[in-house]
Scaffold this motif. Structure first.
Motif, PDB file in Angstrom:
ATOM      1  N   PHE A 312       1.170  -1.245   0.058  1.00 20.41           N
ATOM      2  CA  PHE A 312      -0.093   0.051  -0.092  1.00 20.41           C
ATOM      3  C   PHE A 312       0.920   1.342   0.097  1.00 20.41           C
ATOM      4  O   PHE A 312       0.569   2.362  -0.557  1.00 20.41           O
ATOM      5  N   ARG A 316       0.744   4.236  -2.734  1.00 17.76           N
ATOM      6  CA  ARG A 316       0.246   5.744  -2.374  1.00 17.76           C
ATOM      7  C   ARG A 316       1.340   6.612  -2.651  1.00 17.76           C
ATOM      8  O   ARG A 316       1.202   7.650  -3.149  1.00 17.76           O
ATOM      9  N   SER A 329      -7.517   2.827   2.327  1.00 24.84           N
ATOM     10  CA  SER A 329      -7.352   1.656   1.388  1.00 24.84           C
ATOM     11  C   SER A 329      -8.755   0.883   1.680  1.00 24.84           C
ATOM     12  O   SER A 329      -9.258   0.772   2.660  1.00 24.84           O
ATOM     13  N   GLN A 341      -6.517   0.563  -3.724  1.00 31.00           N
ATOM     14  CA  GLN A 341      -5.906   1.912  -3.130  1.00 31.00           C
ATOM     15  C   GLN A 341      -6.384   3.004  -3.787  1.00 31.00           C
ATOM     16  O   GLN A 341      -5.874   3.018  -5.367  1.00 31.00           O
TER      17      GLN A 341
END
Length: 348
Positions: A312, A316, A329, A341
């Motif tokens: 994640f 990001r 998320s 995401q």
């Protein structure tokens, strides 16, 4: 969820607990069990049992196979709980009837048949570990391979499509979405059916679109979901043209620099208030954590593409680098093995 040696009685459980059982001896037979499933699928064994219970002889006659060998296969499938044996006849187990018949509503039959193609890639695992050079599967597939691949991916989408449609955030009043690498288009179809005012463009490589077009046509959504043959990394995706840009099961094919490029192009293509949604399996946080399948897919996609799975935090970072604002998320399956995401384009 893991694949591995499982005890069938208390004695075996106790033996496994001692650590004295050479588990690798048994797990090394795994390919034979997998091959039993694909063989039964390809030869029509499951289809032959779609009606009333039948003898091995009747199944063999229907499938034009050897009776003795067919019986041996059926006996193994019975221990694997794909069929049930009673009084000299075999019948489909509920699990097989639900998923493996061609006309089942959520059939994954074509996904099982695609395994032959995937196994041809996995045969290169040893050389990959030795030299680190991945395969270029999308650049080397034949027309027949592309057809099998698209049918398999569409069948797999039966599992995720409805769930994805419920969880993907769609901005209020959205009218246009871009589905990058969406091939068969089923994810776009499922989302557009849930949001009547939304239309979708599915962008994928020309060989993918050629084989996926008939699969999309079967959905009867041609007035709202259309294909566009091209390359998202090279083509102009437009500016402020879409309310939603969706990328599912694609970023694991690209390295970090390529994913940053893709995020910047997606951000440029978004209208203010629009969402860029990345859907993919997640790389385990540490070895031995995150589940067996996550580690398997991380290795598998490293072998078959340029990368492997991402976290994640890495997703990001691409979104932030592109000027987007990451949102919370969203987990699609228990344990977070496959997730979304989301990031928003804020401002004008």
């Amino acid at each position: 969820m893991r694949v591995g040696l499982m005890a069938e009685n208390p004695l075996e459980s106790a033996l496994l607990a001692t650590g004295l059982v050479p588990v690798a001896i048994f797990e090394a037979y795994g390919p034979a069990y997998a091959r039993a499933i694909t063989t039964a699928t390809r030869l029509g064994i499951f289809e032959a049992l779609s009606g009333d219970p039948r003898s091995a002889r009747a199944v063999a006659e229907t499938c034009h196979t050897n009776q003795r060998a067919t019986e041996k296969l059926l006996n193994l499938l019975a221990t694997m709980k794909y069929v049930r044996y009673r009084g000299g006849t075999y019948a489909l187990a509920r699990n097989a009837r639900r998923w493996l018949l061609a006309d089942a509503s959520g059939s994954i039959r074509d996904f099982i048949l695609m395994k032959d193609l995937e196994w041809s890639w996995i045969d290169h695992l040893e050389s990959f570990v030795q030299d680190g050079r991945p395969l270029d599967v999308h650049g080397t597939m034949s027309t027949e391979d592309w057809a099998a691949y698209q049918r398999g991916m569409r069948a797999q989408a039966n599992l995720f499509g409805p769930l994805l449609a419920r969880r993907v955030p769609v901005p209020a009043g959205a009218s246009q979405m871009l589905d990058i690498g969406g091939s068969h288009g089923y994810f776009s179809v499922a989302i557009c059916r849930r949001h009547p005012g939304l239309n979708a463009t599915v962008l994928d490589l020309p060989p993918a679109v050629e084989q996926a077009a008939p699969l999309l046509a079967r959905e009867g959504m041609g007035d709202r979901v259309v294909h566009r043959a091209g390359d998202a990394l090279a083509d102009d995706l437009g500016e402020a043209a879409f309310d939603l840009v969706l990328v599912v099961s694609l970023v694991h094919h690209f390295d970090d620099a390529t994913n940053r490029l893709l995020a910047r192009k997606a951000a440029r293509a978004l209208r203010p208030g629009g969402y860029f949604v990345i859907g993919d399996a997640l790389r385990p946080a540490a070895p031995g954590r995150g589940g067996q399948q996550a580690a398997l897919f991380d290795l598998y996609f490293a072998l078959t593409s340029e990368s492997g799975l991402w976290t994640f935090d890495e997703m990001r970072s691409w979104q932030v680098d592109a000027g987007l604002v990451p949102r919370k998320s969203i987990s699609l399956v228990p344990g977070g093995g496959f997730a979304l995401q989301v990031a928003e384009r804020v401002g004008s």
